[in-house]
Design a protein around this motif. Structure first.
Motif, PDB file in Angstrom:
ATOM      1  N   LEU A 183      75.893  25.176   9.999  1.00 61.33           N
ATOM      2  CA  LEU A 183      75.611  25.937  11.030  1.00 61.33           C
ATOM      3  C   LEU A 183      74.508  27.187  10.710  1.00 61.33           C
ATOM      4  CD1 LEU A 183      76.602  26.561  14.206  1.00 61.33           C
ATOM      5  CD2 LEU A 183      78.470  27.818  13.250  1.00 61.33           C
ATOM      6  N   VAL A 184      74.929  27.821   9.672  1.00 62.51           N
ATOM      7  CA  VAL A 184      74.258  28.849   9.040  1.00 62.51           C
ATOM      8  C   VAL A 184      72.971  28.141   8.957  1.00 62.51           C
ATOM      9  CG1 VAL A 184      73.698  30.327   7.144  1.00 62.51           C
ATOM     10  CG2 VAL A 184      75.739  30.156   8.126  1.00 62.51           C
ATOM     11  N   VAL A 241      80.223  25.202   8.293  1.00 60.15           N
ATOM     12  CA  VAL A 241      80.014  26.484   8.402  1.00 60.15           C
ATOM     13  C   VAL A 241      78.578  26.822   7.869  1.00 60.15           C
ATOM     14  CG1 VAL A 241      80.417  29.190   7.691  1.00 60.15           C
ATOM     15  CG2 VAL A 241      82.291  27.758   8.777  1.00 60.15           C
ATOM     16  N   GLU A 278      73.302  42.858  12.440  1.00 63.97           N
ATOM     17  CA  GLU A 278      73.943  43.421  13.467  1.00 63.97           C
ATOM     18  C   GLU A 278      73.735  45.136  13.847  1.00 63.97           C
ATOM     19  OE1 GLU A 278      78.292  42.857  12.781  1.00 63.97           O
ATOM     20  OE2 GLU A 278      78.089  40.724  13.522  1.00 63.97           O
ATOM     21  N   MET A 300      77.744  32.101   0.950  1.00 59.96           N
ATOM     22  CA  MET A 300      78.493  32.436   1.994  1.00 59.96           C
ATOM     23  C   MET A 300      78.565  33.910   2.026  1.00 59.96           C
ATOM     24  SD  MET A 300      81.306  29.110   2.662  1.00 59.96           S
ATOM     25  CE  MET A 300      81.450  29.503   4.153  1.00 59.96           C
ATOM     26  N   THR A 328      82.730  43.037   1.897  1.00 53.39           N
ATOM     27  CA  THR A 328      82.407  42.311   3.345  1.00 53.39           C
ATOM     28  C   THR A 328      82.979  43.272   4.396  1.00 53.39           C
ATOM     29  OG1 THR A 328      84.776  41.228   3.117  1.00 53.39           O
ATOM     30  CG2 THR A 328      82.881  40.104   2.284  1.00 53.39           C
ATOM     31  N   GLU A 372      77.162  37.005  14.427  1.00 63.40           N
ATOM     32  CA  GLU A 372      78.479  36.148  14.812  1.00 63.40           C
ATOM     33  C   GLU A 372      78.799  35.047  13.821  1.00 63.40           C
ATOM     34  OE1 GLU A 372      80.605  37.562  16.522  1.00 63.40           O
ATOM     35  OE2 GLU A 372      79.371  38.960  17.714  1.00 63.40           O
ATOM     36  N   VAL A 373      77.454  34.327  13.495  1.00 65.86           N
ATOM     37  CA  VAL A 373      77.731  33.345  12.450  1.00 65.86           C
ATOM     38  C   VAL A 373      78.315  33.816  11.272  1.00 65.86           C
ATOM     39  CG1 VAL A 373      76.534  31.483  11.242  1.00 65.86           C
ATOM     40  CG2 VAL A 373      76.232  31.616  13.664  1.00 65.86           C
ATOM     41  N   GLY A 374      77.631  35.007  10.819  1.00 58.70           N
ATOM     42  CA  GLY A 374      78.036  35.889   9.583  1.00 58.70           C
ATOM     43  C   GLY A 374      79.694  36.227   9.477  1.00 58.70           C
ATOM     44  N   GLU A 375      80.097  36.577  10.815  1.00 58.03           N
ATOM     45  CA  GLU A 375      81.547  37.022  10.661  1.00 58.03           C
ATOM     46  C   GLU A 375      82.290  35.513  10.459  1.00 58.03           C
ATOM     47  OE1 GLU A 375      82.444  39.694  13.753  1.00 58.03           O
ATOM     48  OE2 GLU A 375      80.701  40.579  14.103  1.00 58.03           O
ATOM     49  N   LEU A 376      81.914  34.536  10.988  1.00 64.55           N
ATOM     50  CA  LEU A 376      82.644  33.373  11.013  1.00 64.55           C
ATOM     51  C   LEU A 376      82.637  32.913   9.540  1.00 64.55           C
ATOM     52  CD1 LEU A 376      84.125  30.881  12.363  1.00 64.55           C
ATOM     53  CD2 LEU A 376      81.701  30.002  12.676  1.00 64.55           C
ATOM     54  N   THR A 377      81.642  33.006   9.024  1.00 68.64           N
ATOM     55  CA  THR A 377      81.249  32.906   7.506  1.00 68.64           C
ATOM     56  C   THR A 377      82.271  33.690   6.448  1.00 68.64           C
ATOM     57  OG1 THR A 377      78.973  31.950   7.818  1.00 68.64           O
ATOM     58  CG2 THR A 377      79.676  32.307   5.465  1.00 68.64           C
ATOM     59  N   GLU A 378      82.220  34.839   6.817  1.00 62.79           N
ATOM     60  CA  GLU A 378      83.283  35.805   6.109  1.00 62.79           C
ATOM     61  C   GLU A 378      84.648  35.386   6.022  1.00 62.79           C
ATOM     62  OE1 GLU A 378      82.488  39.672   7.626  1.00 62.79           O
ATOM     63  OE2 GLU A 378      80.832  39.843   6.403  1.00 62.79           O
ATOM     64  N   GLY A 408      74.465  38.946   7.814  1.00 64.17           N
ATOM     65  CA  GLY A 408      74.811  38.998   9.148  1.00 64.17           C
ATOM     66  C   GLY A 408      75.134  40.422   9.540  1.00 64.17           C
ATOM     67  N   GLU A 409      75.748  41.137   8.592  1.00 62.58           N
ATOM     68  CA  GLU A 409      76.276  42.769   8.826  1.00 62.58           C
ATOM     69  C   GLU A 409      74.868  43.518   8.979  1.00 62.58           C
ATOM     70  OE1 GLU A 409      79.274  44.293   6.654  1.00 62.58           O
ATOM     71  OE2 GLU A 409      80.235  42.253   6.260  1.00 62.58           O
ATOM     72  N   VAL A 456      75.339  35.145   3.162  1.00 61.75           N
ATOM     73  CA  VAL A 456      75.427  35.332   4.661  1.00 61.75           C
ATOM     74  C   VAL A 456      76.006  36.206   5.472  1.00 61.75           C
ATOM     75  CG1 VAL A 456      75.991  33.624   6.421  1.00 61.75           C
ATOM     76  CG2 VAL A 456      74.829  32.594   4.444  1.00 61.75           C
ATOM     77  N   GLY A 457      77.386  36.390   5.080  1.00 51.53           N
ATOM     78  CA  GLY A 457      77.993  37.454   5.629  1.00 51.53           C
ATOM     79  C   GLY A 457      77.439  38.881   5.570  1.00 51.53           C
TER      80      GLY A 457
END
Lengths: 121, 121, 121, 121
Positions: free
Chosen positions: B35-36, B32, C44, C33, D120, A38-44, C40-41, C36-37
């Protein structure tokens, strides 16, 4: 209808997971990974914005809703993780703030970018 | 001394940053990223633990304190970010839960690992 | 057609971005960033799998492709970031491995989960 | 002594872990979490820098070394993860780039920040 408090949110989330029999997935490692996702999605959402665009991110209604949703998702998994670990999140934050107030005295920390590490170390 | 509410935490954090003149660092992209960083530190505590060790992580007092501190740090930056973006976090979570209750009806979602995506997409 | 080497990948990625005039977005903070995204994917995909399911993740063709794609995305942004920062990634890894071989002598580190921190600190 | 190639790095890393009997910790979920931790540490280096400071981050020798070390750590776990999942990383990247070249035609993608999502989604 005012803003809900911690306890009612924690309970509603717990019920949400229990009713769907999702507790079986919610062990600490999985929840930490879900928090990362979720933090990854926010970052995107923010990654390609310039700082002025980011400061103004909420002016676009569709983006504002996406941001609120991702912030909520991060908070959801943070609260689930605290529930599973039996951590009282507001109390934990209060304790950490008290530590940090001692660690970063106002006089020595003011505007100090060089030594600025705040919560990070 | 009970558990603090959202508003008092938000205010205390805001004051903490303002007194140290750290608002200048707290734009959305930086927050952000912070937070990461904190989620990364939380992840490091759990990364090599087996699932049973992770479930039992709070039984070691030193590790329990480290976990509470990292959860607090994550929450700190989440609240700062919401403050800067003018998002009411408990209200945002409440709205997202209402969406998800419609999106994942209890009957269709029960124990469903295959289709289980919950908040992630 | 064999496996491409670092230099040819770095060049192809650089050209890919330059042709689309995307260099303007690729400053270090934005690329961190984006990294990071993508991580994150990737996370998931694995978050709700049990350890045995995760060990067997590549046996499902659709999931295997999703995993290869996310690993590629992480590598793409890692190489872009190295390019922008003028870091030779294989040389940096070689240097770090030499440091870590000294830091974690084989005899003292063998199977040691308790002191096991490896690259994390 | 030139730049090492993928295969020699993969082998050296594999040996490094095997000699220390650390393979037992290196299942996919744990390695994904370790990757998250390292990306978090990399992020912490950049989080409070302004974009011009970030663009100039390598001019400070101590920070440059810290950045090279974190990039190496990210790459280390990315290669370990690929090894455990039996993914050929350069081949995976090559395949993803071919997909993305079709997905983002040069003419339509040029300098397009609004539709710019690149890898992304």
């Amino acid at each position: 209808m005012g803003s809900p408090d911690f306890e009612s949110l924690r309970q509603r989330i717990k019920t949400f997971a229990a009713e769907r029999d999702w507790d079986q997935f919610h062990d600490p490692k999985n929840l930490v990974m879900a928090l990362v996702g979720e933090v990854g999605e926010l970052t995107e959402i923010f990654q390609w914005l310039t700082p002025p665009e980011a400061a103004n991110a909420m002016s676009d209604p569709a983006r504002a809703e996406a941001i609120r949703d991702e912030l909520a998702d991060v908070f959801y998994y943070l609260l689930r993780l605290c529930d599973v670990l039996d951590v009282d999140l507001p109390v934990a934050l209060q304790a950490k703030l008290t530590k940090n107030e001692a660690r970063y005295p106002v006089e020595k920390s003011r505007g100090n970018a060089k030594k600025y590490t705040e919560f990070t170390s």
